[in-house]
Design an enzyme around this catalytic site. Sequence first.
Site, PDB file in Angstrom:
ATOM      1  N   LYS A  13     -12.338  -5.044   8.918  1.00  0.00           N
ATOM      2  CA  LYS A  13     -12.464  -5.414   7.367  1.00  0.00           C
ATOM      3  C   LYS A  13     -11.518  -6.477   6.856  1.00  0.00           C
ATOM      4  O   LYS A  13     -12.031  -7.495   6.335  1.00  0.00           O
ATOM      5  CB  LYS A  13     -12.033  -3.960   6.403  1.00  0.00           C
ATOM      6  N   ARG A  88     -11.392   3.823  -2.344  1.00  0.00           N
ATOM      7  CA  ARG A  88     -11.251   4.858  -1.325  1.00  0.00           C
ATOM      8  C   ARG A  88     -11.811   6.135  -1.481  1.00  0.00           C
ATOM      9  O   ARG A  88     -11.539   6.807  -0.554  1.00  0.00           O
ATOM     10  CB  ARG A  88      -9.892   4.572  -0.484  1.00  0.00           C
ATOM     11  N   ARG A 127      -3.808  -2.992  18.327  1.00  0.00           N
ATOM     12  CA  ARG A 127      -3.196  -3.798  17.215  1.00  0.00           C
ATOM     13  C   ARG A 127      -1.831  -3.545  16.888  1.00  0.00           C
ATOM     14  O   ARG A 127      -0.967  -4.152  16.648  1.00  0.00           O
ATOM     15  CB  ARG A 127      -4.184  -3.608  15.947  1.00  0.00           C
ATOM     16  N   ARG A 133       2.366  -2.470  13.323  1.00  0.00           N
ATOM     17  CA  ARG A 133       2.309  -2.106  12.023  1.00  0.00           C
ATOM     18  C   ARG A 133       2.731  -0.581  12.105  1.00  0.00           C
ATOM     19  O   ARG A 133       2.577   0.179  13.149  1.00  0.00           O
ATOM     20  CB  ARG A 133       0.810  -2.102  11.463  1.00  0.00           C
ATOM     21  N   ARG A 144      -5.648   8.562   9.353  1.00  0.00           N
ATOM     22  CA  ARG A 144      -6.302   7.671   8.708  1.00  0.00           C
ATOM     23  C   ARG A 144      -7.862   7.625   8.835  1.00  0.00           C
ATOM     24  O   ARG A 144      -8.510   7.509   7.779  1.00  0.00           O
ATOM     25  CB  ARG A 144      -5.790   6.341   9.001  1.00  0.00           C
TER      26      ARG A 144
HETATM   27  P1  AMP Z   1      -5.035  -0.674   4.817  1.00  0.00           P
HETATM   28  O1  AMP Z   1      -4.729  -1.914   5.176  1.00  0.00           O
HETATM   29  O2  AMP Z   1      -6.494  -1.061   3.906  1.00  0.00           O
HETATM   30  O3  AMP Z   1      -5.612   0.289   6.030  1.00  0.00           O
HETATM   31  O4  AMP Z   1      -4.262   0.320   3.890  1.00  0.00           O
HETATM   32  C1  AMP Z   1      -3.159   0.622   4.424  1.00  0.00           C
HETATM   33  C2  AMP Z   1      -2.419   1.987   3.835  1.00  0.00           C
HETATM   34  O5  AMP Z   1      -2.371   1.664   2.127  1.00  0.00           O
HETATM   35  C3  AMP Z   1      -3.347   3.220   3.666  1.00  0.00           C
HETATM   36  O6  AMP Z   1      -3.554   3.963   4.884  1.00  0.00           O
HETATM   37  C4  AMP Z   1      -3.197   3.540   2.400  1.00  0.00           C
HETATM   38  O7  AMP Z   1      -1.766   4.274   2.715  1.00  0.00           O
HETATM   39  C5  AMP Z   1      -2.686   2.617   1.367  1.00  0.00           C
HETATM   40  N1  AMP Z   1      -4.110   2.089   0.846  1.00  0.00           N
HETATM   41  C6  AMP Z   1      -4.559   1.293   0.782  1.00  0.00           C
HETATM   42  N2  AMP Z   1      -5.693   1.023  -0.104  1.00  0.00           N
HETATM   43  C7  AMP Z   1      -5.788   2.206  -0.695  1.00  0.00           C
HETATM   44  C8  AMP Z   1      -6.324   2.810  -1.868  1.00  0.00           C
HETATM   45  N3  AMP Z   1      -7.460   2.185  -2.453  1.00  0.00           N
HETATM   46  N4  AMP Z   1      -5.933   4.019  -2.294  1.00  0.00           N
HETATM   47  C9  AMP Z   1      -5.059   4.645  -1.873  1.00  0.00           C
HETATM   48  N5  AMP Z   1      -4.304   4.316  -0.794  1.00  0.00           N
HETATM   49  C10 AMP Z   1      -4.588   2.789  -0.286  1.00  0.00           C
END
Ligand code: AMP
Length: 188
Positions: A13, A88, A127, A133, A144
């Site tokens: 994404k 989400r 990754r 990360r 996740r």
């Molecule tokens: P991502 O980089 O999109 O995988 O997001 C990394 C982490 O940020 C996720 O595992 C959540 O802990 C938090 N996060 C990102 N977007 C959201 C969202 N829309 N709602 C809640 N937590 C989020």
Amino acid sequence: MRAILLGPPGAGKGTQATRLAQRYGVPAISTGDIFRANVSGDTELGRSAQAYMSAGALVPDEVTNAMVADRLSQDDVVSGFLLDGYPRNPEQAVELDMMLGGLGFTLDAAIEITADVDEVTERLLRRAQIEGRADDTEPVIRTRLEVYGVATAPLTAFYAGRGLLVQVDGLGDIDSVTERLVAALDAR
Ligand code: AMP
């Protein structure tokens, strides 16, 4: 273009959001990136998000929604946006509708990048070695993916019901996926 990007963690994404945003001349807004920047900067927002992120859980809606509302109120969003990682869960989707309604915007598309669970797990573990990360460890990846299945996956039906869903296969090299996305979006 006003669109959201759905798909499991590791589907690509972030990479595709950056490319699509460039192509369509709109900002890519990644809630994960905003949270990570706040964690690095040790801000109050970062401190309230960090424990959830490192556990692979969703940051509470009130924190996330307020952050997105603030971002969507900025000037550069007037030309459009691509939201990566928000909404989400169904509650965030309803909240997004309210925010957009308040701003006089409507959503053009909900793009889902589909990917097989084994494939994305592999990608995330790879990754982890490259980017380091904190939430790319095997148990957190598993959480996740579970959170995606339970909280986020139902959004595809929600947006399909509104005629907004565009599904694109996320398998293959990065350029082919971008080409498929552009073709699917331009065909709308
Ligand atoms: P991502 O980089 O999109 O995988 O997001 C990394 C982490 O940020 C996720 O595992 C959540 O802990 C938090 N996060 C990102 N977007 C959201 C969202 N829309 N709602 C809640 N937590 C989020």
